[in-house]
Design an enzyme around this catalytic site. Structure first.
Site, PDB file in Angstrom:
ATOM      1  CB  ALA A  64      -3.169  -2.147  25.479  1.00 29.07           C
ATOM      2  N   GLY A 123      -4.751  -6.898  26.199  1.00 28.81           N
ATOM      3  CA  GLY A 123      -4.016  -7.128  24.968  1.00 28.81           C
ATOM      4  C   GLY A 123      -3.040  -8.280  25.074  1.00 28.81           C
ATOM      5  CD  GLU A 142      -7.608  -8.206  22.548  1.00 28.77           C
ATOM      6  OE1 GLU A 142      -8.675  -8.080  21.935  1.00 28.77           O
ATOM      7  OE2 GLU A 142      -6.859  -7.237  22.836  1.00 28.77           O
ATOM      8  CD  GLU A 191      -9.469  -5.489  27.366  1.00 31.70           C
ATOM      9  OE1 GLU A 191      -8.582  -5.871  26.595  1.00 31.70           O
ATOM     10  OE2 GLU A 191     -10.018  -6.240  28.205  1.00 31.70           O
TER      11      GLU A 191
END
Length: 258
Positions: free
Chosen positions: A66, A109, A112, A132
């Site tokens: 992200a 992300g 994901e 993370e």
């Protein structure tokens, strides 16, 4: 297709292609980019000319996570008010098959997003991780859930707690990746598979995807009932009649998606 800022779209026959296109930041996913991915997926899902969706990244990585700069000053209330993961939830509702091809870094992300794909092909150089925890947060777009369903509780906990990078070979051995390819062959070979899948009867492909996804969450007997209803439903399709007629006549079927 629409004009986008952070992705590129094109079609190759009946395959709709989405390219992540922020190579200068290794395709880090900001909110606008995720919304664009969702918009492209949903547009392809509505397009009768497209039967398979293909996702890959430009530059040196699939997606390195992200966009941390965008999130650094957020708080719980602001995230709740903006409904941070609404677009991610809708990505999993796409009915057509989604084939992902990942290379370079596939982190946070980006990992994901890769796990949203129905099938995942990877270059031999890929590094997977959920880093993370090293930022004092955790995956929030499905990472803890999808990874656990794929590889089990203890392996998922070890991986996410450590924040460690794992190789494409390890991901393949764990069942996360379907096929491995040399980096130079990844897109060509993955697109070849996508085109072959696009030749299959679209309704069968769609209902098989639904049934397999239900199998992940349903008890066995409920999953069997769901499978059976989809099986019966396909006998109302023109493609079922065409497929069986072509088999009897020893010719290639011509599936129309009806």
């Amino acid at each position: 297709m629409s004009d986008y800022q952070f992705i590129q779209t094109e079609s190759d026959g009946q395959v709709g292609i989405v390219w992540l296109n922020r190579p200068e930041v290794l395709n880090a996913l900001n909110r606008t980019m995720v919304n664009e991915i969702l918009s492209a997926f949903e547009e392809y899902d509505r397009d009768d000319e497209i039967r398979v969706i293909f996702l890959a990244g430009r530059g040196r990585a699939f997606a390195a996570g992200a966009d941390i700069d965008e999130m650094a000053e957020d708080d719980s209330v602001s995230m709740e008010l903006m409904n941070q993961f609404a677009d991610w939830d809708r990505l999993s509702l796409v009915k057509k098959p989604v084939i992902g091809a990942v290379h370079g870094f596939c982190l946070g992300g980006g990992f994901e997003l890769a796990l949203v794909c129905d099938l995942l092909f990877a270059a031999n150089d890929v590094k997977f991780a959920f880093p993370e925890i090293n930022l004092a947060v955790m995956p929030g777009a499905g990472g803890t859930q999808r990874l656990t369903k794929l590889i089990g509780k203890t392996k998922a906990l070890e991986w996410i707690w450590s924040g460690d990078m794992r190789t494409a070979k390890e991901a393949h051995e764990l069942g996360i990746v379907n096929r491995l390819y040399p980096n130079d062959d990844l897109v060509e070979e993955s697109l070849k598979f996508a085109k072959e899948l696009a030749e299959k009867p679209p309704l069968s492909v769609r209902l098989i995807k639904e049934a397999v996804n239900k199998a992940v969450d349903y008890p066995l007997q409920e999953g069997m009932f769901f499978e059976r209803k989809n099986f019966y439903l396909l006998f109302s399709s023109e493609d079922q009649k065409e497929g069986m007629k072509a088999f009897v006549e020893k010719r290639k079927p011509d599936f129309k998606g009806r």
